[in-house]
Design a protein around this motif. Structure first.
Motif, PDB file in Angstrom:
ATOM      1  N   SER A   1      -5.235  -7.815   3.082  1.00 12.68           N
ATOM      2  CA  SER A   1      -6.689  -7.721   3.152  1.00 12.68           C
ATOM      3  C   SER A   1      -7.118  -6.339   2.694  1.00 12.68           C
ATOM      4  CB  SER A   1      -7.178  -7.976   4.585  1.00 12.68           C
ATOM      5  OG  SER A   1      -8.569  -7.776   4.681  1.00 12.68           O
ATOM      6  N   ALA A   2      -7.958  -6.286   1.640  1.00 10.69           N
ATOM      7  CA  ALA A   2      -8.543  -5.042   1.140  1.00 10.69           C
ATOM      8  C   ALA A   2      -7.494  -3.952   0.922  1.00 10.69           C
ATOM      9  CB  ALA A   2      -9.618  -4.552   2.106  1.00 10.69           C
ATOM     10  N   GLY A   3      -6.352  -4.327   0.351  1.00  9.15           N
ATOM     11  CA  GLY A   3      -5.319  -3.350   0.052  1.00  9.15           C
ATOM     12  C   GLY A   3      -4.386  -3.042   1.205  1.00  9.15           C
ATOM     13  N   PHE A   4      -4.647  -3.602   2.388  1.00  4.38           N
ATOM     14  CA  PHE A   4      -3.793  -3.373   3.549  1.00  4.38           C
ATOM     15  C   PHE A   4      -2.996  -4.633   3.851  1.00  4.38           C
ATOM     16  CE2 PHE A   4      -7.267  -0.376   4.014  1.00  4.38           C
ATOM     17  CZ  PHE A   4      -6.601   0.799   4.339  1.00  4.38           C
ATOM     18  N   ARG A   5      -1.796  -4.432   4.334  1.00  3.63           N
ATOM     19  CA  ARG A   5      -0.944  -5.549   4.755  1.00  3.63           C
ATOM     20  C   ARG A   5      -0.952  -5.597   6.273  1.00  3.63           C
ATOM     21  NH1 ARG A   5       1.045  -9.289   1.269  1.00  3.63           N
ATOM     22  NH2 ARG A   5       3.272  -9.022   1.602  1.00  3.63           N
ATOM     23  N   THR A   6      -1.147  -6.785   6.830  1.00  4.37           N
ATOM     24  CA  THR A   6      -1.171  -6.954   8.279  1.00  4.37           C
ATOM     25  C   THR A   6      -0.064  -7.901   8.704  1.00  4.37           C
ATOM     26  OG1 THR A   6      -3.553  -6.560   8.404  1.00  4.37           O
ATOM     27  CG2 THR A   6      -2.539  -7.695  10.261  1.00  4.37           C
ATOM     28  N   ILE A   7       0.721  -7.453   9.660  1.00  3.57           N
ATOM     29  CA  ILE A   7       1.807  -8.253  10.233  1.00  3.57           C
ATOM     30  C   ILE A   7       1.472  -8.475  11.697  1.00  3.57           C
ATOM     31  CG2 ILE A   7       4.268  -8.299  10.815  1.00  3.57           C
ATOM     32  CD1 ILE A   7       4.519  -6.293   8.322  1.00  3.57           C
ATOM     33  N   GLU A   8       1.405  -9.714  12.118  1.00  2.41           N
ATOM     34  CA  GLU A   8       1.061 -10.023  13.493  1.00  2.41           C
ATOM     35  C   GLU A   8       2.305 -10.040  14.367  1.00  2.41           C
ATOM     36  OE1 GLU A   8      -1.889 -10.366  14.875  1.00  2.41           O
ATOM     37  OE2 GLU A   8      -3.011 -10.135  13.000  1.00  2.41           O
ATOM     38  N   VAL A   9       2.231  -9.342  15.494  1.00  3.12           N
ATOM     39  CA  VAL A   9       3.256  -9.453  16.524  1.00  3.12           C
ATOM     40  C   VAL A   9       2.756 -10.543  17.466  1.00  3.12           C
ATOM     41  CG1 VAL A   9       4.592  -8.265  18.298  1.00  3.12           C
ATOM     42  CG2 VAL A   9       3.800  -7.008  16.276  1.00  3.12           C
TER      43      VAL A   9
ATOM     44  N   PRO B   1      -1.842  -6.573  15.886  1.00  2.00           N
ATOM     45  CA  PRO B   1      -1.493  -6.428  14.481  1.00  2.00           C
ATOM     46  C   PRO B   1      -0.771  -5.114  14.181  1.00  2.00           C
ATOM     47  CG  PRO B   1      -3.769  -5.797  14.797  1.00  2.00           C
ATOM     48  CD  PRO B   1      -3.233  -6.175  16.164  1.00  2.00           C
ATOM     49  N   VAL B   2       0.079  -5.165  13.174  1.00  5.44           N
ATOM     50  CA  VAL B   2       0.645  -3.971  12.557  1.00  5.44           C
ATOM     51  C   VAL B   2      -0.009  -3.884  11.181  1.00  5.44           C
ATOM     52  CG1 VAL B   2       2.731  -2.819  11.720  1.00  5.44           C
ATOM     53  CG2 VAL B   2       2.837  -4.269  13.768  1.00  5.44           C
ATOM     54  N   VAL B   3      -0.831  -2.866  10.980  1.00  8.73           N
ATOM     55  CA  VAL B   3      -1.583  -2.714   9.732  1.00  8.73           C
ATOM     56  C   VAL B   3      -0.923  -1.613   8.906  1.00  8.73           C
ATOM     57  CG1 VAL B   3      -3.821  -2.180   8.701  1.00  8.73           C
ATOM     58  CG2 VAL B   3      -3.712  -3.451  10.876  1.00  8.73           C
ATOM     59  N   ILE B   4      -0.610  -1.918   7.645  1.00  8.43           N
ATOM     60  CA  ILE B   4       0.102  -0.989   6.761  1.00  8.43           C
ATOM     61  C   ILE B   4      -0.714  -0.774   5.503  1.00  8.43           C
ATOM     62  CG2 ILE B   4       2.242  -0.525   5.506  1.00  8.43           C
ATOM     63  CD1 ILE B   4       3.612  -2.636   7.281  1.00  8.43           C
ATOM     64  N   GLY B   5      -0.950   0.487   5.146  1.00 11.16           N
ATOM     65  CA  GLY B   5      -1.633   0.746   3.885  1.00 11.16           C
ATOM     66  C   GLY B   5      -1.979   2.209   3.703  1.00 11.16           C
ATOM     67  N   ASP B   6      -1.941   2.667   2.458  1.00 10.65           N
ATOM     68  CA  ASP B   6      -2.320   4.043   2.151  1.00 10.65           C
ATOM     69  C   ASP B   6      -3.753   4.306   2.601  1.00 10.65           C
ATOM     70  OD1 ASP B   6       0.146   4.348   1.023  1.00 10.65           O
ATOM     71  OD2 ASP B   6      -0.545   4.418  -1.059  1.00 10.65           O
ATOM     72  N   GLY B   7      -3.959   5.418   3.288  1.00  7.61           N
ATOM     73  CA  GLY B   7      -5.287   5.772   3.757  1.00  7.61           C
ATOM     74  C   GLY B   7      -5.692   5.113   5.056  1.00  7.61           C
ATOM     75  N   ALA B   8      -4.779   4.422   5.706  1.00  8.27           N
ATOM     76  CA  ALA B   8      -5.113   3.703   6.936  1.00  8.27           C
ATOM     77  C   ALA B   8      -5.605   4.629   8.041  1.00  8.27           C
ATOM     78  CB  ALA B   8      -3.908   2.907   7.429  1.00  8.27           C
TER      79      ALA B   8
ATOM     80  N   LEU C   1       9.403   1.639  -1.099  1.00  5.87           N
ATOM     81  CA  LEU C   1       9.010   2.101   0.231  1.00  5.87           C
ATOM     82  C   LEU C   1       8.101   1.082   0.899  1.00  5.87           C
ATOM     83  CD1 LEU C   1       8.855   4.240   2.469  1.00  5.87           C
ATOM     84  CD2 LEU C   1       6.957   5.277   1.215  1.00  5.87           C
ATOM     85  N   GLN C   2       7.104   0.576   0.156  1.00  5.17           N
ATOM     86  CA  GLN C   2       6.194  -0.427   0.722  1.00  5.17           C
ATOM     87  C   GLN C   2       6.970  -1.669   1.150  1.00  5.17           C
ATOM     88  OE1 GLN C   2       3.014   0.063   1.329  1.00  5.17           O
ATOM     89  NE2 GLN C   2       2.385  -2.005   1.944  1.00  5.17           N
ATOM     90  N   THR C   3       7.919  -2.080   0.334  1.00  3.93           N
ATOM     91  CA  THR C   3       8.749  -3.241   0.678  1.00  3.93           C
ATOM     92  C   THR C   3       9.535  -2.994   1.955  1.00  3.93           C
ATOM     93  OG1 THR C   3       8.956  -3.918  -1.637  1.00  3.93           O
ATOM     94  CG2 THR C   3      10.627  -4.724  -0.112  1.00  3.93           C
ATOM     95  N   LEU C   4      10.126  -1.804   2.054  1.00  3.87           N
ATOM     96  CA  LEU C   4      10.928  -1.475   3.239  1.00  3.87           C
ATOM     97  C   LEU C   4      10.067  -1.474   4.495  1.00  3.87           C
ATOM     98  CD1 LEU C   4      13.187   1.429   1.888  1.00  3.87           C
ATOM     99  CD2 LEU C   4      13.586  -1.036   1.843  1.00  3.87           C
ATOM    100  N   LEU C   5       8.878  -0.897   4.389  1.00  3.17           N
ATOM    101  CA  LEU C   5       7.981  -0.865   5.546  1.00  3.17           C
ATOM    102  C   LEU C   5       7.599  -2.275   5.977  1.00  3.17           C
ATOM    103  CD1 LEU C   5       5.593   2.084   4.559  1.00  3.17           C
ATOM    104  CD2 LEU C   5       7.367   2.125   6.321  1.00  3.17           C
ATOM    105  N   GLU C   6       7.221  -3.096   5.020  1.00  2.00           N
ATOM    106  CA  GLU C   6       6.763  -4.440   5.344  1.00  2.00           C
ATOM    107  C   GLU C   6       7.884  -5.307   5.901  1.00  2.00           C
ATOM    108  OE1 GLU C   6       4.841  -6.184   1.996  1.00  2.00           O
ATOM    109  OE2 GLU C   6       3.342  -4.588   1.825  1.00  2.00           O
ATOM    110  N   ARG C   7       9.039  -5.297   5.247  1.00  2.00           N
ATOM    111  CA  ARG C   7      10.130  -6.167   5.693  1.00  2.00           C
ATOM    112  C   ARG C   7      10.686  -5.717   7.034  1.00  2.00           C
ATOM    113  NH1 ARG C   7      12.067  -9.674   1.402  1.00  2.00           N
ATOM    114  NH2 ARG C   7      13.807 -10.229   2.760  1.00  2.00           N
TER     115      ARG C   7
END
Length: 379
Positions: free
Chosen positions: A11-19, A27-34, A233-239
């Motif tokens: 969403s809007a450049g951010f990746r959200t992973i739900e716990v 949520p775990v929200v990941i993105g530059d400028g968060a 790096l983004q892949t590592l963070l998300e996975r």
């Protein structure tokens, strides 16, 4: 026993992973400028304007990111205050938590208030434990600024401090209301700290994500953020975050599956305790512990010499240590008995059976442990 990652959403450049916990999902929200959106994200979680917020951080993170966090909170209508604490592993004590409690009292934090942990895993553990115990539990938001905290420590609700007899023996499960990950904060992270965080990423590959492990192998140099690059790096963070989220959702309080997240930690904690907190960074000790677990698994015929060689090669590519330090064998065995995972006097080890799979065993005798560690000790 494997850990299949959850599926992130965008969403809007951010990746959200739900716990996806049944009682308190978050949520775990990941993105530059968060970090700039910290206040708005907290407001989205239901906190009202005027809520008192205590930001707990350390001197280095305060210098780089404290003002941004406080500004974001004020812009969202919150009433923030900041507490700067020393955050080395040797500072992870009840006395430091008492300082956070004192600040909570001074700032008149109520049951509707919250604590924001802005920093690495040590800050997150202590601020989370303080939140769990202030007024019998107030909300905490985790804003990790180290790789290790981003991929592991900030997610899952484990909080606590060390005891002279062992690591993390005093603590509580206290899930955050939000985890906000801004990868740009890693730009100021020392390379040694980045490498330490890579140990936890490698762990996820071994315990349940063979595809992630293969990506790490293909990358070659993993010893710095520059070498890894922004895309990987983004892949590592998300996975990694997705894998942690999936395991925590399935087993919040470590009754079964979640124990696999302790891969490398049982013997890694021995290294930290006996060598003195701060001698090795947590991730460095976990790397040593993963090699040790691999040696035990190899001796027990659980996995192959080829898989152990692959594990060691990736750990080495991240610039992490491989050799077991010279420690008194009886002190090692005694320290193992103080581990949180001991059940009925038997130490439970997470041991690999293949890249991407592990099992939990409580039948590893002392002789086998010491023999494996001897094989790993530098000449």
């Amino acid at each position: 026993m494997t850990a299949t990652p959850a599926t992130p959403s965008t969403s809007a450049g951010f990746r959200t992973i739900e716990v996806a916990l049944s009682a308190n999902p978050y949520p775990v929200v990941i993105g530059d400028g968060a970090l700039a959106g910290l206040g708005a994200r907290i407001a989205e979680r239901g906190f009202r304007s005027g809520t008192r917020v205590l930001v707990v951080t350390n001197p280095v993170v305060h210098e780089h990111y404290g003002a941004a966090a406080l500004t974001s909170l004020r812009q969202a209508g919150f009433e923030p205050a900041e507490l700067v604490i020393e955050a080395g592993e040797d500072q992870k004590t009840p006395a430091t938590v008492a300082r956070i409690h004192d600040a909570a009292f001074e700032q008149r934090l109520e049951r509707g208030s919250l604590i924001v942990a802005l920093g690495g895993g040590v800050v997150g553990d202590m601020a989370g434990f303080a939140a769990a115990t202030w007024l019998r539990g107030i909300a905490v938001v985790q804003v990790p600024t180290t790789l290790l905290a981003m991929v592991d420590a900030a997610i899952g609700g484990k909080t606590g401090v060390n005891h002279p007899g062992g690591k993390n023996l005093i603590g509580a499960f206290h899930q955050p209301r939000l985890v906000l990950i801004d990868p740009t904060t890693l730009a100021t992270l020392p390379e040694r700290e980045f490498r330490a965080g890579m140990a936890e990423v490698i762990k996820y590959g071994v315990i349940g994500d063979a595809e992630l492990f293969a990506e790490l192998e293909a990358a070659g140099d993993l010893s710095s953020m520059a070498a890894v690059g922004p895309q990987l790096l983004q892949t590592l963070l998300e996975r990694s975050a997705a894998a942690k989220a999936r395991v925590v959702a399935a087993d919040e309080r470590e009754g079964g599956l979640r124990a696999i997240l302790n891969y490398g930690h049982t013997l890694g904690h021995v290294v930290e305790t006996l060598c003195g907190y701060g001698t090795w960074l947590h991730g460095e000790a976990v790397a040593i512990g993963m090699v040790a677990a691999g040696e035990i698994a190899l001796a027990m015929g659980l996995w192959s010499a080829a898989d152990q060689a692959r594990q060691k090669a990736v750990i080495a590519a991240a610039g992490l240590p491989l050799a077991w330090p010279r420690l008194d064998p009886q002190a090692v065995l005694q320290c193992l008995q103080a581990d949180k995972k001991v059940k009925d006097g038997r130490v439970r080890f997470v041991l690999p059976t293949a890249i991407g799979a592990v099992e939990i065993r409580d039948d590893v005798d002392s002789e086998r442990i010491l023999a494996a560690l001897a094989a790993q000790t530098s000449p």
